[in-house]
Structure formats: C-alpha cells, structure tokens
Motif scaffolding. Structure first.
Motif, PDB file in Angstrom:
ATOM      1  N   UNK A   1       0.826  -1.203   0.000  1.00  0.00           N
ATOM      2  CA  UNK A   1       0.000   0.000   0.000  1.00  0.00           C
ATOM      3  C   UNK A   1       0.863   1.258   0.000  1.00  0.00           C
ATOM      4  N   UNK A   2       1.932   1.247   0.782  1.00  0.00           N
ATOM      5  CA  UNK A   2       2.815   2.414   0.857  1.00  0.00           C
ATOM      6  C   UNK A   2       3.509   2.672  -0.483  1.00  0.00           C
ATOM      7  N   UNK A   3       3.978   1.605  -1.124  1.00  0.00           N
ATOM      8  CA  UNK A   3       4.636   1.767  -2.425  1.00  0.00           C
ATOM      9  C   UNK A   3       3.641   2.281  -3.460  1.00  0.00           C
ATOM     10  N   UNK A   4       2.411   1.780  -3.417  1.00  0.00           N
ATOM     11  CA  UNK A   4       1.391   2.237  -4.360  1.00  0.00           C
ATOM     12  C   UNK A   4       1.085   3.718  -4.161  1.00  0.00           C
ATOM     13  N   UNK A   5       0.907   4.123  -2.912  1.00  0.00           N
ATOM     14  CA  UNK A   5       0.646   5.534  -2.608  1.00  0.00           C
ATOM     15  C   UNK A   5       1.826   6.395  -3.064  1.00  0.00           C
ATOM     16  N   UNK A   6       3.034   5.916  -2.806  1.00  0.00           N
ATOM     17  CA  UNK A   6       4.232   6.647  -3.217  1.00  0.00           C
ATOM     18  C   UNK A   6       4.265   6.815  -4.736  1.00  0.00           C
TER      19      UNK A   6
END
Length: 321
Positions: free
Chosen positions: A153-158
C-alpha cells in the motif's frame, strides 16, 4: 554504491537504463491521467495535449516493461543472447513476481487509453488504469517481505504521488509557454496548492517504508542501500526547494505578468524534471545493485552462501520492478 556502479558490466548498465526509462514512461502515463482529472484550470488545448502524452507514454511503458522479461531471462542464463529467447527461461520469468508485475502493469496501461473515449465513465476507467499501473510497482521487490500488505500500500501511494508530480511537468510547461499569464498562473497555482498534500503524503509514505525496511538507523544508512537512499533524499530536497521557489516567487510573478516570469518558471520546471529523472535513475540503480537491510538480514538467516552462490542471490535481488 559508487564502487558497485564502477564495477558493473554492460548488462547491469543496460538493466538500469531500461528500468529508469520504464519508470519514467509508466509514471508519465499514469500521472497524465491523474493531472487530467484533478486540475480544473487546464485549458481544452492542455487536456488534448495530455491525452496524447498519456497514450504515447502508455505505449512506451508497455514496450519497455515487456523488454524487461527477456533481459531478466538473459541474466539468468549468464547474460547470453540465447537466454533472452529461450522459451523455458522466458516462461520462468513470466511466472515470477516480475512477470506478474508486468502483466498487471500492461492491464493498467491498456485502461489508461480510455482517456481518449467520450463520456465521463471513460475518464474513470482511465483513472482506474492509472491506479492499477501504480499498484503494479507493489508486486515486485522489497514489498514481497512482511508486512506485505502495508508495504504494498505504501509503495502504491508513493507511486501515485510521484506520478502526479511527474505528470504535471509537460502541461505546466506548455501552459507557461503558450497560454496568457493569468491562465497559466492559475494552473500553476492550482498545482502548487494540491502538491502540498502530495508532498506530505510522499514524505510520510517514504519515511514509514524506510522504517519497515530496517533502513532508518545510522548503521543502515552507512550501507550501499542507505547511501543510495541519501542520494535520493538529497535530490528530492532539491526538487522541493525548486517547488518552493515556484510557489512563493515565480508563480505570483507570472500571475502579475512580471517581465521574464514565464521564462524563469519554465527554466525552474525544467530543472525540477532533471532532478526527478535523477531520482528515478538512482532508484533504478539502487534496486539493481543492492537491497534493503531487512532483506539482507532475511537472506543471511536463511542460508550462508558460498562466494558463487552469493553472486546468484545478489543477482536475484537486483531485479525488482
């Protein structure tokens, strides 16, 4: 990190180059759609230009993403041309996390092309494609570790935040060059206001990811991975400094139709784009040549490789998406 680059062979350099350009094309394609749907101050000419950019970037990203599969197959066969066309090796790579990431990315890029279709529904399809495209980055690399869902999720948001930033460069430059100062100034001002939230999200997501990967300690920052991360941080700080200059000085000057304001703002945006490209290149080199401390510790706990097998482990870690 520098020593690893200095000793890298031609295949590693080719991998870094392809990965950098693939990153750029993918984020431009996704970002063009996000900008198209979020900046209300875009003129009709600006929207038409963005649709073309999204399509060209999506096609380029698709080709570059597919190219990574034979490059990976060649790597597994010792860098031979035969490996790049070997059916068995191609199947192995296609069934790996890299293959899954490429397949999902191709689906997202195909949906992005809906931006050309009439109707509001088509725009939401294109936006879904942009989000799927960004999510494809979470299917490969260090996001396969735990906590997998949170890291993904963090990589996607980034990726979404970075796509928003990169996707704005072309329309902002076009507006400053072609539109009246009041029109261009309104667009740049709107982007700057929304970019504040994007920056906050990028910083928060990046910091949490760094902690989860075990790379937020002084010892970890002394490793090649940490050194590359510090380089990225320095480059991004330069981007933020230019963005701050644009928001506080150059955009108000453009809105006031000050002499030479448009030229100075175009130059500043151009410098931002160069720094962002350097960030992408550093990311490509980082993910090709090293891995986060958490992955290194996990690999070390699972096996104690010999010199030859260590080379293969490092090589496997060197091809995240």
């Amino acid at each position: 990190m520098i020593s690893a680059l200095a000793s890298a062979d031609a295949q590693i350099w080719l991998a870094i180059l392809v990965k950098t350009v693939a990153y750029l094309a993918t984020l431009v394609a996704a970002g063009s759609v996000v900008i198209y749907l979020t900046l209300g101050a875009l003129t009709e000419q600006g929207r038409s230009s963005l649709r073309r950019i999204a399509a060209v970037a999506a096609l380029a990203a698709a080709g570059l993403s597919l190219l990574r599969i034979p490059l990976r197959a060649s790597f597994l066969m010792g860098g031979t041309v035969e490996g790049a066309v070997d059916p068995m090796m191609l199947r192995i790579v296609a069934e790996s996390p890299l293959g899954a990431s490429v397949i999902v990315r191709l689906g997202g890029l195909a949906l992005i092309l809906a931006v050309f279709l009439p109707g509001r529904g088509a725009r939401w399809v294109a936006l879904a494609g942009a989000l799927v495209t960004c999510a494809s980055f979470a299917l490969r690399g260090h996001t396969l570790g735990e906590p997998r869902l949170l890291l993904g999720a963090l990589v996607t948001v980034h990726a979404i935040g970075l796509a928003f930033w990169i996707g704005a460069f072309a329309p902002l430059t076009r507006a400053v060059r072609c539109d009246p100062p009041a029109v261009a100034g309104a667009l740049v001002h709107e982007f700057g206001a929304k970019a504040l939230w994007v920056v906050a999200t990028l910083v928060a997501a990046g910091a949490l990811t760094l902690v989860l990967l075990g790379a937020a300690t002084p010892a970890a920052l002394a490793t090649p991975y940490g050194q590359a991360f510090l380089i990225k941080l320095g480059l991004f700080a330069g981007v933020l400094a230019l963005a701050g200059l644009n928001k506080t000085r150059l955009t108000p000057a453009l809105q006031a139709a000050a002499p030479d304001a448009a030229r100075r703002l175009r130059r500043s945006i151009g410098m931002e784009s160069v720094l962002v490209l350097a960030v992408l290149a550093t990311t490509a080199a980082l993910t090709t040549l090293t891995s986060p401390p958490s992955e290194q510790a996990r690999s070390a706990s699972q096996t104690t490789p010999t010199h030859d097998s260590a080379i293969h482990v490092s090589g496997d870690l060197s091809w995240p998406s």
